[in-house]
Write a protein that holds these residues in place. Structure first.
Motif, PDB file in Angstrom:
ATOM      1  N   LEU A 208       0.814  -1.216   0.000  1.00 25.33           N
ATOM      2  CA  LEU A 208       0.000   0.000   0.000  1.00 25.33           C
ATOM      3  C   LEU A 208       0.850   1.269   0.000  1.00 25.33           C
ATOM      4  O   LEU A 208       0.359   2.345  -0.322  1.00 25.33           O
ATOM      5  N   ASP A 209       2.133   1.123   0.350  1.00 23.16           N
ATOM      6  CA  ASP A 209       3.021   2.292   0.488  1.00 23.16           C
ATOM      7  C   ASP A 209       3.875   2.445  -0.779  1.00 23.16           C
ATOM      8  O   ASP A 209       4.707   1.589  -1.081  1.00 23.16           O
ATOM      9  N   VAL A 210       3.656   3.526  -1.501  1.00 24.92           N
ATOM     10  CA  VAL A 210       4.336   3.690  -2.794  1.00 24.92           C
ATOM     11  C   VAL A 210       5.854   3.829  -2.624  1.00 24.92           C
ATOM     12  O   VAL A 210       6.622   3.372  -3.476  1.00 24.92           O
ATOM     13  N   GLN A 211       6.298   4.442  -1.521  1.00 26.64           N
ATOM     14  CA  GLN A 211       7.752   4.572  -1.285  1.00 26.64           C
ATOM     15  C   GLN A 211       8.384   3.184  -1.169  1.00 26.64           C
ATOM     16  O   GLN A 211       9.464   2.934  -1.726  1.00 26.64           O
ATOM     17  N   LYS A 212       7.718   2.286  -0.434  1.00 26.81           N
ATOM     18  CA  LYS A 212       8.250   0.917  -0.263  1.00 26.81           C
ATOM     19  C   LYS A 212       8.247   0.178  -1.597  1.00 26.81           C
ATOM     20  O   LYS A 212       9.166  -0.584  -1.901  1.00 26.81           O
ATOM     21  N   ARG A 249       9.984  13.301  -9.513  1.00 23.25           N
ATOM     22  CA  ARG A 249      11.407  13.126  -9.835  1.00 23.25           C
ATOM     23  C   ARG A 249      12.245  13.038  -8.552  1.00 23.25           C
ATOM     24  O   ARG A 249      13.153  12.221  -8.447  1.00 23.25           O
ATOM     25  N   LYS A 250      11.884  13.852  -7.554  1.00 25.77           N
ATOM     26  CA  LYS A 250      12.629  13.872  -6.287  1.00 25.77           C
ATOM     27  C   LYS A 250      12.557  12.486  -5.621  1.00 25.77           C
ATOM     28  O   LYS A 250      13.569  11.961  -5.151  1.00 25.77           O
ATOM     29  N   MET A 251      11.365  11.879  -5.639  1.00 28.89           N
ATOM     30  CA  MET A 251      11.232  10.538  -5.029  1.00 28.89           C
ATOM     31  C   MET A 251      12.130   9.533  -5.736  1.00 28.89           C
ATOM     32  O   MET A 251      12.748   8.675  -5.104  1.00 28.89           O
ATOM     33  N   ASN A 256      18.377   6.595  -4.928  1.00 27.36           N
ATOM     34  CA  ASN A 256      19.810   6.310  -5.106  1.00 27.36           C
ATOM     35  C   ASN A 256      20.064   4.963  -5.746  1.00 27.36           C
ATOM     36  O   ASN A 256      20.915   4.179  -5.302  1.00 27.36           O
ATOM     37  N   LYS A 257      19.264   4.634  -6.760  1.00 27.11           N
ATOM     38  CA  LYS A 257      19.476   3.402  -7.526  1.00 27.11           C
ATOM     39  C   LYS A 257      18.884   3.620  -8.917  1.00 27.11           C
ATOM     40  O   LYS A 257      18.100   4.552  -9.135  1.00 27.11           O
ATOM     41  N   ASP A 276       8.106  16.330 -14.123  1.00 28.46           N
ATOM     42  CA  ASP A 276       9.570  16.158 -14.049  1.00 28.46           C
ATOM     43  C   ASP A 276       9.955  14.684 -13.890  1.00 28.46           C
ATOM     44  O   ASP A 276      11.054  14.289 -14.287  1.00 28.46           O
ATOM     45  N   ALA A 277       9.062  13.856 -13.355  1.00 29.34           N
ATOM     46  CA  ALA A 277       9.330  12.404 -13.310  1.00 29.34           C
ATOM     47  C   ALA A 277       9.119  11.785 -14.691  1.00 29.34           C
ATOM     48  O   ALA A 277       9.966  11.033 -15.194  1.00 29.34           O
ATOM     49  N   ALA A 278       7.994  12.141 -15.331  1.00 26.94           N
ATOM     50  CA  ALA A 278       7.660  11.552 -16.644  1.00 26.94           C
ATOM     51  C   ALA A 278       8.732  11.873 -17.685  1.00 26.94           C
ATOM     52  O   ALA A 278       9.003  11.061 -18.573  1.00 26.94           O
TER      53      ALA A 278
END
Ligand code: CP
Length: 307
Positions: A208-212, A249-251, A256-257, A276-278
């Motif tokens: 459920l967590d997009v960061q993970k 983009r920042k996320m 760092n990969k 900026d991500a797209a």
């Protein structure tokens, strides 16, 4: 193997890993062809293909049409919005009338789940499903997996997260089938209301967590919120969706990969993906579109051999 196991491409569920690998090997050759100064080959000369679209499309319709023209096929285009469907003509009558004009293959998009499967039982032409409702979009999944293979060297063993509106997405289901057949590990990520209840039966991880999800994956395939298919509210507001599930983009930079960022299009810029991500170096979104032509050339070429 040099032939597909199926006469139609109705979905990824009913094709084999060997079929997918044959399509990819054939698409490798066609990708080389479409990057030459003379981008046309005579492979489907004297084959007539109808692109029958009962639903809107930009990428899929143009990509099929270009693929057909690059293969020297004769092409007719049908769009339901300016046809006799508006006068009450049925799907079967519409397609049978097109076939009476000596058409060998039909590429079809339809809002109803199973429409191409229904047609395949009633007509004598090869059918390619270009998207049926919320069910499957097989050529999108093939071009997505082909793009992962191109960028990461293989699909087998790679971790792919499909993020967003899984519930209403035909791209998600076809991607899950294709990626699993090719040996990838698949995760789906989105708000609980946009994950189908049956998702646990598909052998995917759920997050459920997009960061993970972003930390876990090698490639993230981000899906559009399909407002046109939502009859009820699945989240309080688009602003809140973006706050919790929007990817910037920042996320991506902060991971760092290396991460391969994908989207089948059309993008809701500023909702599931920031501009900026797209448009970042992580993104292979336009490579997916280029690969779509080569993959669709491969599908049509191989299906024509089974007709
Ligand atoms: N990816 C995709 O199916 O886009 P279109 O709806 O524009 O064809």
């Amino acid at each position: 193997m040099s032939k597909l196991s199926q006469k139609h491409l109705l979905g990824i569920k009913n094709i084999t890993r060997d079929d997918i690998e044959l399509i990819f090997e054939t698409a490798d050759n066609f990708k080389e062809v479409i990057n030459r100064p003379i981008r046309k080959v005579p492979s489907l000369r004297d084959v007539t293909i109808a692109n029958v679209f009962f639903e809107n499309s930009t990428r899929t319709r143009l990509s099929f049409e270009l693929a057909e023209k690059r293969l020297s096929a004769d092409v007719v285009n049908f769009s339901a919005s300016n046809s006799s469907v508006k006068k009450g003509e049925t799907l079967l009558d519409t397609v049978n009338n097109i076939l009476a004009m000596k058409v060998e293959m039909v590429v079809m998009r339809h809002a109803s789940v199973g429409a191409p499967h229904f047609l395949s039982r009633h007509i004598n032409a090869a059918i390619v499903n270009a998207g049926d409702g919320t069910h499957e979009h097989p050529t999108q999944a093939l071009l997505d997996a082909f793009s992962i293979r191109e960028k990461l060297g293989s699909v087998s063993g790679k971790k792919v997260a499909i993020i967003g509106d899984i519930l209403h997405s035909r791209v998600a289901l076809s991607n899950i089938f294709a990626l699993q057949k090719l040996g990838a590990k698949v995760m789906v990520c989105g708000p609980p209301t946009l994950l189908p209840k049956y998702i646990h039966t598909l052998g995917v991880q759920v997050e459920l967590d997009v960061q993970k999800a972003l930390q876990w994956c090698d490639a993230a395939n981000v899906l559009r919120i399909q407002l046109e298919r939502q009859q009820i509210k699945y989240f309080p507001s688009l602003r809140e969706y973006t706050l919790y599930y929007g990817i910037t983009r920042k996320m991506l930079d902060e991971l760092n990969k290396e991460i391969v960022l994908m989207h089948p299009g059309p993008i809701n810029r500023g909702v599931e993906l920031s501009s900026d991500a797209a448009d970042s170096a992580h993104s292979v979104i336009l490579d997916q579109v280029e690969n779509g032509v080569a993959v669709r050339m491969a599908v049509l070429y191989l299906l024509a051999a089974t007709v």
